[in-house]
Enzyme design. Sequence first.
Site, PDB file in Angstrom:
ATOM      1  N   ASN A 154      -4.598  13.951   5.904  1.00  0.00           N
ATOM      2  CA  ASN A 154      -4.299  15.355   5.285  1.00  0.00           C
ATOM      3  C   ASN A 154      -5.012  15.483   4.050  1.00  0.00           C
ATOM      4  O   ASN A 154      -4.516  14.816   2.969  1.00  0.00           O
ATOM      5  CB  ASN A 154      -2.941  15.661   5.490  1.00  0.00           C
ATOM      6  CG  ASN A 154      -2.410  16.808   4.724  1.00  0.00           C
ATOM      7  OD1 ASN A 154      -3.251  17.683   4.334  1.00  0.00           O
ATOM      8  ND2 ASN A 154      -1.112  16.945   4.730  1.00  0.00           N
ATOM      9  N   GLU A 187      -7.005  20.211   9.370  1.00  0.00           N
ATOM     10  CA  GLU A 187      -7.251  21.499   8.805  1.00  0.00           C
ATOM     11  C   GLU A 187      -6.415  22.474   8.578  1.00  0.00           C
ATOM     12  O   GLU A 187      -6.381  23.387   7.758  1.00  0.00           O
ATOM     13  CB  GLU A 187      -8.428  22.136   9.745  1.00  0.00           C
ATOM     14  CG  GLU A 187      -9.668  21.091   9.704  1.00  0.00           C
ATOM     15  CD  GLU A 187     -10.623  21.570  10.773  1.00  0.00           C
ATOM     16  OE1 GLU A 187     -10.244  22.559  11.645  1.00  0.00           O
ATOM     17  OE2 GLU A 187     -11.722  20.859  11.190  1.00  0.00           O
ATOM     18  N   ASN A 190       0.210  21.806  11.556  1.00  0.00           N
ATOM     19  CA  ASN A 190       0.225  21.409  13.314  1.00  0.00           C
ATOM     20  C   ASN A 190      -0.947  20.921  13.561  1.00  0.00           C
ATOM     21  O   ASN A 190      -0.998  21.127  15.040  1.00  0.00           O
ATOM     22  CB  ASN A 190       1.014  22.771  13.817  1.00  0.00           C
ATOM     23  CG  ASN A 190       2.469  22.762  13.646  1.00  0.00           C
ATOM     24  OD1 ASN A 190       3.255  21.569  13.557  1.00  0.00           O
ATOM     25  ND2 ASN A 190       2.948  23.774  13.506  1.00  0.00           N
ATOM     26  N   SER A 211      -1.108   9.960   4.687  1.00  0.00           N
ATOM     27  CA  SER A 211      -0.754  11.301   4.132  1.00  0.00           C
ATOM     28  C   SER A 211       0.718  11.258   3.500  1.00  0.00           C
ATOM     29  O   SER A 211       1.180  10.047   3.465  1.00  0.00           O
ATOM     30  CB  SER A 211      -0.787  12.382   5.069  1.00  0.00           C
ATOM     31  OG  SER A 211      -0.406  13.711   4.943  1.00  0.00           O
ATOM     32  N   ASP A 213       5.079  11.811   4.490  1.00  0.00           N
ATOM     33  CA  ASP A 213       5.799  11.772   5.693  1.00  0.00           C
ATOM     34  C   ASP A 213       5.718  13.006   6.889  1.00  0.00           C
ATOM     35  O   ASP A 213       5.775  12.661   7.981  1.00  0.00           O
ATOM     36  CB  ASP A 213       7.195  11.628   5.543  1.00  0.00           C
ATOM     37  CG  ASP A 213       7.383  10.244   4.650  1.00  0.00           C
ATOM     38  OD1 ASP A 213       7.051   9.283   4.885  1.00  0.00           O
ATOM     39  OD2 ASP A 213       7.856  10.311   3.380  1.00  0.00           O
ATOM     40  N   GLU A 218       4.648  15.205  12.247  1.00  0.00           N
ATOM     41  CA  GLU A 218       3.873  16.020  13.302  1.00  0.00           C
ATOM     42  C   GLU A 218       3.496  15.136  14.465  1.00  0.00           C
ATOM     43  O   GLU A 218       3.426  15.484  15.472  1.00  0.00           O
ATOM     44  CB  GLU A 218       2.934  16.588  12.756  1.00  0.00           C
ATOM     45  CG  GLU A 218       3.065  17.770  11.850  1.00  0.00           C
ATOM     46  CD  GLU A 218       1.896  18.611  11.481  1.00  0.00           C
ATOM     47  OE1 GLU A 218       0.704  18.343  12.005  1.00  0.00           O
ATOM     48  OE2 GLU A 218       2.049  19.428  10.513  1.00  0.00           O
ATOM     49  N   SER A 244       2.667  12.971  -1.361  1.00  0.00           N
ATOM     50  CA  SER A 244       3.823  12.880  -2.724  1.00  0.00           C
ATOM     51  C   SER A 244       4.986  12.268  -1.903  1.00  0.00           C
ATOM     52  O   SER A 244       5.694  11.754  -2.856  1.00  0.00           O
ATOM     53  CB  SER A 244       3.933  14.227  -3.236  1.00  0.00           C
ATOM     54  OG  SER A 244       3.870  15.466  -2.490  1.00  0.00           O
ATOM     55  N   GLY A 245       5.407  12.548  -0.802  1.00  0.00           N
ATOM     56  CA  GLY A 245       6.615  12.095  -0.155  1.00  0.00           C
ATOM     57  C   GLY A 245       6.256  10.922   0.605  1.00  0.00           C
ATOM     58  O   GLY A 245       5.672  11.055   1.840  1.00  0.00           O
TER      59      GLY A 245
END
Length: 496
Positions: A154, A187, A190, A211, A213, A218, A244-245
């Site tokens: 992501n 992109e 979802n 990425s 969590d 997803e 960041s998480g």
Amino acid sequence: MDEPGALHQRNGPAAGARMHGQFTDADTGRLTHALTLSDSCLTVQNISSSSPPEHLDLRDCLWSRAHRGEDQDAYLCVYLYPYRRRWMAWGPGRQRDERRFRLALRTDDNDEDANLREAERWARAINSAQRAEHAHGVLLSEVRRPRGMMVLVNPQSGQGQAMALYNRHIQRMLTEADIPHTLFITERQNHARDLVRSADLTQWDALVVLSGDGLLFEVVNGLMDRPDWEKAIQTPLGILPGGSGNALAASVHHYTRASPVWGEDLLTSCGFLLCKGLVSKLDLVSIRLASGVRLFSFLSLAWGFVADVDIESERFRPIGALRFLLSTLLSLASLRVYQGKLAFLPAESERESSSAGWCSADSRLPDRLLVPLEQPVPQDWTQVEEQEFVLVLAMFQAHLDEDLRAAPDARVDDGLIHLFYVTGGVSRLMMLRLFRAMQSGKHLDLGCAHLVYRRARALRLEPLSTAGVMTVDGERVEYGPLQAQVHRGAARLISA
Ligand code: ADP
Ligand code: MG
């Protein structure tokens, strides 16, 4: 080169040696190294000096390979990632250490490939020795037909650095470990869910997320959307922290029992585990919302303070993981109390299903412990007396965030919901102390009378306050009554 068991007078192999041989240093070209391979270590002795031998622990070895150099000589490469302390760093982290040796075997003029074959024999022996370290689990390399990994990145996660992290670390590690992979850059929201829902899973050995969590959430739900969900959810999943998480990544590292690491050190640790490919079972928690929507969660369910912090921190996204700290301080300033009802099935209960059972057309992982929301909870559930909460937090893995070890005893497939709640009346100072202690997983040691911890298998939460935030795996879900049940080891994760 010698077979195991050969006798040596000088620089000879120790007892239990698998192989012993002499190599020249790949950089200087001088004949210098005697290598001895045992089941647990590769010993390098510089035979032209009196310095003590170096013992390279095979648990730190990512992979080893043989190749022919531009000079046509045969080389043995060993990629190691040992823990090392670094200048200015908090604690030790895995550091890359590549060793290259040139074969010092004299070739038979009629057989040019003899050196390469010998280097390959060493590489195979090193790889099989380090694999033996994992004899207790299932290795991806044993179950996979070498098809490769789907790596989902992501580019917007965290501070937008996920692609740079792939380029700096992950691409090289996967190449070193000889793991083919294909990159998919998401992109939109979802996109990963849609990709996974329609993917031909026979093409992939594992689905890996680089990425936070949210993207893995997803992927899990995309797999559970499929008509062949039962098989699909058995696809090994991998997590690399790029958001960041990064709670699951921090949990996976925590399960190795190594000292905590953050940022790129955490990425290296998770990348190393991914390449090692030890597959564990992963608990999934089925969450049913009042609207009938059903979600599958691997991490957490939050209401009140923790959910508020998570969602409010979105506006501080540019500052990265610090966004949670800033948002925590702001939420403390306006500490809220929420009205609601909480009930849970204690983990000690041996019951496999409720007598009423869940009647639903949906046969995916049936929630046998739950009854419909309109009915009262079964008799053996515990109804929490208090109805004023500052927070309710159900943890399914150890970390709530890279920095917050909310459920230190949680394990990847313990089949437990680690349920925490803080009741109304707690002071701001105590909340601050709790969150500070949570950084090292010591919050229960503070003896705070407002903090309760229970182990459960199922729960029901019914907010009475009309407005609020609820999150599942850090993603906002519709606000209202919900129920959850854990499904032990329903998915698979590449873990420690
Ligand atoms: P972070 O920890 O930084 O929040 P996540 O992995 O949780 O990272 O991702 C946050 C959200 O970003 C997810 O809900 C995901 O659907 C969404 N997303 C994925 N790809 C994109 C994209 N290209 N642009 C915007 N959002 C995206
Ligand atoms: Mg997120």
